[in-house]
Design a protein around this motif. Structure first.
Motif, short mmCIF file in Angstrom:
data_model
loop_
_atom_site.label_atom_id
_atom_site.label_comp_id
_atom_site.label_asym_id
_atom_site.label_seq_id
_atom_site.Cartn_x
_atom_site.Cartn_y
_atom_site.Cartn_z
N ARG A 1 33.92 23.72 12.05
CA ARG A 1 34.46 23.47 13.56
C ARG A 1 35.69 24.27 13.84
O ARG A 1 35.68 24.91 15.23
CB ARG A 1 34.78 22.09 13.61
CG ARG A 1 33.98 21.07 13.72
CD ARG A 1 34.52 19.67 14.33
NE ARG A 1 35.26 19.08 13.41
CZ ARG A 1 35.04 18.19 12.32
NH1 ARG A 1 33.80 17.94 12.21
NH2 ARG A 1 35.99 17.56 11.69
N SER A 2 36.39 24.66 12.76
CA SER A 2 37.56 25.73 13.23
C SER A 2 37.08 27.11 13.51
O SER A 2 37.48 27.79 14.29
CB SER A 2 38.46 25.48 12.00
OG SER A 2 39.15 24.48 12.01
N ILE A 3 36.12 27.54 12.46
CA ILE A 3 35.37 28.64 12.77
C ILE A 3 34.62 28.77 14.18
O ILE A 3 34.95 30.00 14.82
CB ILE A 3 34.45 28.99 11.66
CG1 ILE A 3 35.16 29.23 10.30
CG2 ILE A 3 33.48 30.22 11.85
CD1 ILE A 3 34.16 29.28 9.18
N ARG A 4 34.15 27.85 14.50
CA ARG A 4 33.16 27.82 15.87
C ARG A 4 34.11 28.13 17.03
O ARG A 4 33.64 28.66 18.06
CB ARG A 4 32.77 26.53 15.92
CG ARG A 4 31.89 26.46 17.15
CD ARG A 4 30.97 25.14 17.18
NE ARG A 4 29.87 25.07 18.08
CZ ARG A 4 29.27 24.03 18.52
NH1 ARG A 4 29.44 22.78 18.12
NH2 ARG A 4 28.13 23.93 19.51
N HIS A 5 35.50 27.77 17.05
CA HIS A 5 36.41 28.16 18.12
C HIS A 5 36.68 29.63 17.99
O HIS A 5 37.22 30.22 19.10
CB HIS A 5 37.71 27.30 17.82
CG HIS A 5 37.66 25.87 18.34
ND1 HIS A 5 37.12 24.85 17.61
CD2 HIS A 5 38.05 25.05 19.58
CE1 HIS A 5 37.18 23.66 18.08
NE2 HIS A 5 37.60 24.05 19.52
N ILE A 6 36.30 30.21 17.01
CA ILE A 6 36.58 31.56 16.92
C ILE A 6 35.52 32.42 17.06
O ILE A 6 35.37 33.58 17.96
CB ILE A 6 37.21 32.32 15.84
CG1 ILE A 6 38.76 31.40 15.55
CG2 ILE A 6 37.64 33.49 15.59
CD1 ILE A 6 39.31 31.16 14.34
N ILE A 7 34.26 32.03 16.40
CA ILE A 7 33.07 32.69 16.53
C ILE A 7 31.98 31.57 16.79
O ILE A 7 31.62 30.84 16.02
CB ILE A 7 32.75 33.23 15.07
CG1 ILE A 7 33.59 34.10 14.48
CG2 ILE A 7 31.29 33.80 15.09
CD1 ILE A 7 33.61 34.44 13.02
N PRO A 8 31.55 31.62 18.02
CA PRO A 8 30.80 30.42 18.71
C PRO A 8 29.28 30.43 18.08
O PRO A 8 28.69 31.71 17.65
CB PRO A 8 30.62 30.58 20.11
CG PRO A 8 31.22 32.13 20.22
CD PRO A 8 31.88 32.51 19.27
N PRO B 1 28.21 24.40 -3.78
CA PRO B 1 28.14 23.26 -3.26
C PRO B 1 29.64 22.93 -2.67
O PRO B 1 30.43 23.18 -3.43
CB PRO B 1 27.63 22.23 -4.45
CG PRO B 1 28.03 23.02 -5.80
CD PRO B 1 27.95 24.47 -5.40
N PHE B 2 29.62 22.04 -1.73
CA PHE B 2 31.12 21.63 -1.31
C PHE B 2 31.20 20.10 -1.80
O PHE B 2 30.40 19.53 -1.08
CB PHE B 2 31.30 21.90 0.26
CG PHE B 2 31.38 23.28 0.54
CD1 PHE B 2 32.43 23.98 0.48
CD2 PHE B 2 29.95 23.93 0.95
CE1 PHE B 2 32.28 25.59 0.62
CE2 PHE B 2 29.92 25.31 1.41
CZ PHE B 2 31.08 25.94 1.40
N GLN B 3 32.09 19.88 -2.48
CA GLN B 3 32.36 18.34 -2.72
C GLN B 3 33.03 17.41 -1.62
O GLN B 3 32.34 16.26 -1.53
CB GLN B 3 33.27 18.32 -3.93
CG GLN B 3 32.97 19.01 -5.16
CD GLN B 3 32.01 18.43 -5.85
OE1 GLN B 3 30.85 18.87 -5.80
NE2 GLN B 3 31.90 17.02 -6.40
N SER B 4 33.66 18.05 -0.89
CA SER B 4 33.94 17.49 0.45
C SER B 4 33.21 17.75 1.62
O SER B 4 33.49 18.74 2.15
CB SER B 4 35.30 17.62 0.73
OG SER B 4 36.00 16.97 1.88
N GLY B 5 32.34 16.85 2.20
CA GLY B 5 31.51 17.27 3.22
C GLY B 5 32.53 17.13 4.54
O GLY B 5 32.35 18.22 5.52
N ARG B 6 33.51 16.27 4.61
CA ARG B 6 34.61 16.47 5.67
C ARG B 6 35.17 17.60 5.77
O ARG B 6 35.30 18.20 6.95
CB ARG B 6 35.48 15.22 5.44
CG ARG B 6 36.50 15.04 6.55
CD ARG B 6 37.23 14.02 6.48
NE ARG B 6 38.11 13.80 5.43
CZ ARG B 6 39.01 12.68 5.01
NH1 ARG B 6 39.08 11.75 5.88
NH2 ARG B 6 39.62 12.91 3.95
N ALA B 7 35.66 18.21 4.72
CA ALA B 7 36.39 19.52 4.58
C ALA B 7 35.73 20.85 5.03
O ALA B 7 36.06 21.31 6.00
CB ALA B 7 37.00 19.80 3.19
#
Length: 448
Positions: free
Chosen positions: A152-159, A140-146
């Protein structure tokens, strides 16, 4: 009385914590984990728990039950985010389950059971519901925003695609390179080689995302580099250049990422940093006399805009980790002409005007042949003999100057020795730029 004594012990423990990214865990008197959190700066973040009235009631209750705090320093914030999720999943801490907004933590599910995989953000109850054995779940990720920002950052590299409806029309993001190939288009393609290739590429993208979230960034980078070499060999230079840029962007995003599992071993971050130092020394010893293990590495950088408010920085890494007690900043005293070489020479001279400072095992300058020449010229003039190198940003090349002239080393982007140099260089740049920005805001010259 006991609470006061624990608070004093906590503050003492915090003063010994490093200013590095990492994960922290509060434990009760029996050693059970109460809470797991991540931080960009461990000392600053954990110190906030001693703020008294500034913390909320739930946090105050957790701190009152805590007997100790354990830290796991990491190389990067990316590592901290992934490691936090792994530790929460492992320990199921009481106060991580009771989240601030009464919502359960966020999970990321990659649905490989579909021909064209789907990425979903789900809460705990949904994450395992109707899950296929081929699917992958992270969290689980505590911060949804993070975690959303990370994807989003990954998507700019791996669409990849986020569109829910796949009706044969390409989604908006396919037009700006964030979804390629678009599964909506693939879904209406007739059977044939084109469709097979498109499905293969799209599933490969999802496998790379899976590996990144699982802490295996090295395999992703190697895969992209192999693809880049194939494109270059086939003389598809446009594709090769695109892959090169994406690989470099991925390295920058990960900030020299390692498998987060390494931080839970008994050796942890010091072993990672030690391996980097040993590898760097092995590479450089072929050209210059570097110790078998460079314990103290110093790096300088210059920051200015058209010569105005030019500043310099000196950062020190000891045993591969930032040693901020030795950081120094400089206001360039030369004229306002933007002369990087003269500024580098000035900072080098001023640094070695302090014989009381420990001598470095390796001196690094952010720059290429010109900057390194300026450093070596000053060292010769003042009679100091020590190994110095440059690290050129554009191609991440190591520059070495010997009696035979200059040597340029271009290491694999996954090389541990390069990771250490990049981290030191990036820290020197950050520190110099911070001081430059401070002076520009002040609008006046104020030597330090």
């Amino acid at each position: 009385m006991e609470i006061i004594r624990k608070e004093i012990q906590l503050k003492t423990r915090i003063r010994r914590m490093p200013h590095t990214p990492g994960v922290y865990m509060f434990r009760d008197v029996h050693g059970a984990v109460l809470y797991v959190g991540k931080a960009a700066d461990l000392r600053n973040r954990v110190s906030q728990y001693t703020a008294g009235d500034a913390i909320g009631s739930k946090t105050g209750q957790m701190v009152s039950q805590a007997e100790s705090v354990e830290i796991l320093p990491t190389v990067s914030e990316f590592d901290a985010l992934i490691l936090e999720a792994k530790q929460i999943l492992r320990y199921q801490p009481k106060y991580n389950i009771i989240s601030k907004d009464d919502k359960s933590p966020l999970f990321v599910r990659l649905e490989f059971s579909r021909e064209l995989p789907v990425l979903r953000f789900l809460r705990k109850g949904e994450a395992l519901h109707r899950m296929n054995k081929n699917d992958a779940v992270f969290g689980p990720f505590q911060s949804g925003r993070a975690v959303r920002s990370l994807l989003r950052s990954i998507r700019h590299i791996i669409p990849y695609c986020t569109q829910k409806i796949r009706n044969g029309r390409p989604c908006f993001y396919s037009q700006i390179g964030l979804c390629r190939p678009c599964p909506s288009l693939i879904s209406v393609m007739p059977d044939g080689i084109l469709r097979q290739d498109s499905v293969r590429i799209y599933r490969r993208n999802f496998r790379r995302i899976r590996d990144l979230l699982d802490g295996r960034s090295g395999s992703v980078i190697r895969s992209m580099e192999t693809e880049m070499r194939r494109a270059s060999k086939a003389q598809d230079f446009e594709k090769a250049a695109e892959l090169r840029d994406k690989t470099e962007n991925l390295r920058a995003m990960l900030r020299k990422h390692y498998d987060p599992a390494v931080y839970t071993e008994t050796t942890g971050l010091p072993a990672v940093a030690g391996a980097e130092g040993n590898e760097l020394s092995r590479i450089l010893r072929r050209y210059i006399p570097v110790p078998e293990y460079p314990k103290r590495i110093e790096c300088i950088d210059i920051s200015n805009i058209s010569g105005d408010f030019a500043t310099g920085s000196l950062v020190v890494f000891t045993d591969g980790l930032p040693d901020k007690s030795w950081y120094r900043r400089f206001r360039i005293r030369k004229d306002k002409s933007p002369d990087d070489f003269a500024s580098v020479a000035e900072i080098t001279r001023r640094r070695f005007n302090h014989p009381d400072w420990p001598a470095p095992d390796l001196f690094v300058v952010d720059g290429g042949k010109g900057q390194l020449s300026a450093v070596n010229q000053v060292l010769r003039q003042i009679g100091i003999n020590l190994p110095a190198i440059g690290l050129a940003k554009h191609e991440e090349e190591i520059i070495i100057q010997t009696e035979d002239g200059f040597h340029t080393l271009k290491l694999n982007l996954s090389d541990p020795g390069l990771h250490l140099l990049q981290r030191i260089r990036d820290e020197a740049h950050r520190f110099a730029h911070k001081y430059h920005t401070l002076l520009r805001k002040a609008g006046r010259q104020s030597p330090v």
